[in-house]
Enzyme design. Structure first.
Site, PDB file in Angstrom:
ATOM      1  CE  LYS A  22      24.799 -36.031  -3.154  1.00  0.00           C
ATOM      2  NZ  LYS A  22      23.356 -36.264  -3.150  1.00  0.00           N
ATOM      3  CG  ASN A  23      22.573 -35.054   0.252  1.00  0.00           C
ATOM      4  OD1 ASN A  23      22.474 -34.796  -0.952  1.00  0.00           O
ATOM      5  ND2 ASN A  23      22.616 -36.290   0.716  1.00  0.00           N
ATOM      6  CB  CYS A 116      20.115 -42.323  -6.700  1.00  0.00           C
ATOM      7  SG  CYS A 116      21.846 -41.950  -6.762  1.00  0.00           S
ATOM      8  NE  ARG A 123      15.160 -41.773  -3.577  1.00  0.00           N
ATOM      9  CZ  ARG A 123      16.271 -41.038  -3.587  1.00  0.00           C
ATOM     10  NH1 ARG A 123      16.983 -40.929  -4.680  1.00  0.00           N
ATOM     11  NH2 ARG A 123      16.643 -40.414  -2.501  1.00  0.00           N
ATOM     12  CG  ASP A 306      23.628 -41.164   1.668  1.00  0.00           C
ATOM     13  OD1 ASP A 306      22.850 -41.927   1.077  1.00  0.00           O
ATOM     14  OD2 ASP A 306      23.355 -39.964   1.901  1.00  0.00           O
ATOM     15  NE  ARG A 399      23.349 -37.678  -9.102  1.00  0.00           N
ATOM     16  CZ  ARG A 399      22.820 -38.491  -8.192  1.00  0.00           C
ATOM     17  NH1 ARG A 399      22.859 -39.792  -8.371  1.00  0.00           N
ATOM     18  NH2 ARG A 399      22.241 -38.025  -7.120  1.00  0.00           N
TER      19      ARG A 399
HETATM   20  N1  EPU Z   1       9.744 -41.601   1.681  1.00  0.00           N
HETATM   21  C1  EPU Z   1       8.393 -41.818   1.535  1.00  0.00           C
HETATM   22  N2  EPU Z   1       7.616 -40.788   1.106  1.00  0.00           N
HETATM   23  C2  EPU Z   1       8.126 -39.561   0.825  1.00  0.00           C
HETATM   24  C3  EPU Z   1       9.512 -39.338   0.991  1.00  0.00           C
HETATM   25  C4  EPU Z   1      10.295 -40.395   1.413  1.00  0.00           C
HETATM   26  O1  EPU Z   1       7.909 -42.906   1.761  1.00  0.00           O
HETATM   27  O2  EPU Z   1       7.348 -38.665   0.446  1.00  0.00           O
HETATM   28  C5  EPU Z   1      10.590 -42.735   2.119  1.00  0.00           C
HETATM   29  C6  EPU Z   1      11.671 -43.105   1.106  1.00  0.00           C
HETATM   30  O3  EPU Z   1      11.191 -43.945   0.095  1.00  0.00           O
HETATM   31  C7  EPU Z   1      12.707 -43.779   1.985  1.00  0.00           C
HETATM   32  C8  EPU Z   1      12.538 -43.070   3.333  1.00  0.00           C
HETATM   33  O4  EPU Z   1      11.316 -42.337   3.249  1.00  0.00           O
HETATM   34  O5  EPU Z   1      12.409 -45.126   2.144  1.00  0.00           O
HETATM   35  C9  EPU Z   1      13.620 -42.138   3.709  1.00  0.00           C
HETATM   36  O6  EPU Z   1      13.949 -41.321   2.614  1.00  0.00           O
HETATM   37  P1  EPU Z   1      14.241 -39.774   2.787  1.00  0.00           P
HETATM   38  O7  EPU Z   1      13.052 -39.018   2.335  1.00  0.00           O
HETATM   39  O8  EPU Z   1      14.801 -39.472   4.142  1.00  0.00           O
HETATM   40  O9  EPU Z   1      15.370 -39.625   1.724  1.00  0.00           O
HETATM   41  P2  EPU Z   1      15.577 -38.360   0.884  1.00  0.00           P
HETATM   42  O10 EPU Z   1      15.231 -37.181   1.707  1.00  0.00           O
HETATM   43  O11 EPU Z   1      14.951 -38.539  -0.442  1.00  0.00           O
HETATM   44  C10 EPU Z   1      18.042 -37.816   1.606  1.00  0.00           C
HETATM   45  C11 EPU Z   1      19.328 -37.699   0.876  1.00  0.00           C
HETATM   46  C12 EPU Z   1      19.781 -39.085   0.447  1.00  0.00           C
HETATM   47  C13 EPU Z   1      19.943 -39.940   1.700  1.00  0.00           C
HETATM   48  C14 EPU Z   1      18.614 -39.973   2.490  1.00  0.00           C
HETATM   49  C15 EPU Z   1      18.699 -40.719   3.786  1.00  0.00           C
HETATM   50  C16 EPU Z   1      19.193 -35.529  -0.183  1.00  0.00           C
HETATM   51  C17 EPU Z   1      19.036 -34.768  -1.441  1.00  0.00           C
HETATM   52  N3  EPU Z   1      19.148 -36.855  -0.299  1.00  0.00           N
HETATM   53  O12 EPU Z   1      17.147 -38.393   0.670  1.00  0.00           O
HETATM   54  O13 EPU Z   1      21.015 -38.930  -0.184  1.00  0.00           O
HETATM   55  O14 EPU Z   1      20.281 -41.250   1.328  1.00  0.00           O
HETATM   56  O15 EPU Z   1      18.203 -38.620   2.760  1.00  0.00           O
HETATM   57  O16 EPU Z   1      19.673 -40.170   4.587  1.00  0.00           O
HETATM   58  O17 EPU Z   1      19.353 -34.970   0.885  1.00  0.00           O
HETATM   59  C18 EPU Z   1      22.759 -39.507  -1.635  1.00  0.00           C
HETATM   60  O18 EPU Z   1      23.316 -38.443  -1.309  1.00  0.00           O
HETATM   61  O19 EPU Z   1      23.344 -40.414  -2.285  1.00  0.00           O
HETATM   62  C19 EPU Z   1      21.379 -39.732  -1.238  1.00  0.00           C
HETATM   63  C20 EPU Z   1      20.598 -40.623  -1.832  1.00  0.00           C
END
Ligand code: EPU
Length: 423
Positions: A22-23, A116, A123, A306, A399
């Site tokens: 998915k990701n 989520c 977020r 995850d 999802r």
């Molecule tokens: N963060 C910030 N500012 C930003 C972006 C992120 O402070 O502009 C913080 C977030 O709040 C969090 C941390 O950085 O505390 C790490 O988040 P990250 O940005 O790495 O998460 P993401 O890229 O939004 C992806 C996956 C998530 C997975 C995380 C961590 C996708 C679409 N989503 O999210 O997947 O948990 O990396 O590995 O790739 C899931 O599949 O259930 C899922 C939530």
């Protein structure tokens, strides 16, 4: 509202095939915006997040031809420059569309993305906005929308103060068409990032270092047509491995890459959970006793957030106390409350830490799936539990996991869906 009814206690057996990640797919789809030529994606999972993502692309003017596990995308021009809230509110990954739109068309408007509910409040997207600005874009907020604009982006150096998966991917995509060289530092190193770079390089991009903390992108004029096969979903792989261990079942997980879940397998070895593996399969053997083991979630190659909720369920069946430390998200341990309703012995220390004392029997209950990963954890708990469990709000599970009930029934699970699967 659709729900699952699960009768617990069955020993599972057989083979389960892992679907495309998915990701990974959620980034390859918006990356299609970078090219005016045809993009073909293979091994695409048939899940809600992908459907929403393709609908969003169509809304932007893309021609999308979808097959069972494939998809062809062509985007000659944009029909509009804004992401509609109906898509952006449901899909956190909608932010991934902004970078490529900005890079190829010079502008994009979008509301704050949803998805989520696992972080405090909405977020954040500050790293994305800061990165766009460094690449030369102007950003305004107007009528609930962000507006980003740039005639031609310029290469820059950017250091991520927080390691972010989508942040790394989004800026990497955005820089592909920028003038000059971009150096991204303190990048996330997830396999999906390497996969995205490999795909873009196959279409003419010049990206080096993806999968390491420093990524260098030399801007190019055009991104060409391309075909890409989505890598196996490492979170599905880990989830099925945990499910097999928790239900004391022998299950062969196929079409996967066990190297992508090394952090979990290294822990299994310490816990007495035996497994065999090949290049693209993993067989979990039933363990008599499972030893408790502490985890702390971490960016790749550390223990993935995850997999934290399925692992927590597993620890209810392990011998001893395990500390679960969730370092990435501050709402991802709230589901522990539901495990306690099922009979688990859990001490909530603070929003980031719980202690699970095991083993304890679990009992069927009526539950609501709070998010995707806690949702699948509820299913694992229900399979372990005595009696019947009802899990509702299963849109959250659909999802991310394709036809999960059908695939688990094929392993011998007693799981029924009430309501329809809207794919
Ligand atoms: N963060 C910030 N500012 C930003 C972006 C992120 O402070 O502009 C913080 C977030 O709040 C969090 C941390 O950085 O505390 C790490 O988040 P990250 O940005 O790495 O998460 P993401 O890229 O939004 C992806 C996956 C998530 C997975 C995380 C961590 C996708 C679409 N989503 O999210 O997947 O948990 O990396 O590995 O790739 C899931 O599949 O259930 C899922 C939530």
């Amino acid at each position: 509202m659709s729900k699952f009814i699960i009768e617990g206690g069955a020993r599972l057996s057989g083979e389960i095939e892992v679907k495309g990640a998915k990701n990974a797919a959620l980034k390859i789809i918006p990356a299609a915006l970078l090219s005016e030529e045809k993009i073909t994606i293979k091994n695409l999972p048939n899940i809600e997040d992908i459907n929403r993502s393709l609908e969003l692309l169509e809304d932007l003017g893309a021609e999308v031809r979808r097959g069972r596990e494939t998809c062809e995308i062509e985007i000659k021009r944009l029909a509009k420059d804004r992401l509609e809230p109906q898509f952006a509110n449901k899909l956190r990954a909608s932010i991934m569309f902004v970078g490529p739109m900005l890079a190829r068309f010079g502008e994009a408007r979008f509301p704050h993305p949803g998805g989520c509910v696992i972080g405090a409040g909405a977020r954040p997207i500050d790293l994305f906005l800061e990165g766009f600005e460094r690449l030369g874009a102007e950003i305004r907020e107007k009528d609930g929308f962000y507006e980003v604009k740039a005639k031609r982006l310029k290469g820059c150096e950017y250091f991520f103060t927080t390691v972010s998966v989508t942040g790394t991917e989004c800026l990497m995509m955005t820089a592909v068409l920028a003038e000059g060289v971009t150096v991204l530092k303190n990048c996330a190193m997830e396999p999906e990032i390497e996969a995205l770079a490999e795909y873009l390089n196959g279409q003419g991009a010049r990206i080096k270092g993806a999968g390491s903390p420093t990524i260098t992108i030399e801007g190019v004029e055009r991104i060409h047509a391309g075909t890409y096969e989505i890598i196996p979903d490492r979170i599905e792989t880990g989830t099925f491995a945990i499910m097999a261990a928790a239900t004391r079942s022998e299950i062969k997980i196929t079409k996967c890459d066990p190297d992508h879940i090394q952090s979990l397998l290294a822990i299994f070895s310490k816990q007495g959970i035996r497994y065999e593996k090949g290049k693209d399969w993993l067989m979990i053997k039933p363990a008599k006793t499972i030893k408790a083991y502490n985890i702390k979630t971490h960016e790749y190659p550390g223990f993935p957030t995850d997999l934290q909720s399925p692992y927590t369920v597993l620890m209810t069946q392990a011998q001893g106390a395990s500390l679960i430390h969730e370092t990435i998200y501050d709402r991802r341990l709230l589901f522990a409350d539901m495990l306690m309703q099922m009979g688990a012995d859990i001490i909530m220390c603070d929003p980031h830490r719980i202690v699970v004392n095991g083993p304890t029997p679990l009992y069927g209950r009526r539950l609501t799936s709070p998010d995707l990963r806690a949702g699948i954890a509820m299913i694992i708990a229900a399979l372990v539990a005595q009696g019947q469990t009802e899990v509702d709000n299963i849109y959250q599970i659909d999802r991310g996991y394709e036809n999960i009930d059908g695939r688990l029934r094929a392993l011998g699970a007693d799981i029924r869906r009430i309501g329809t699967l809207n794919l």
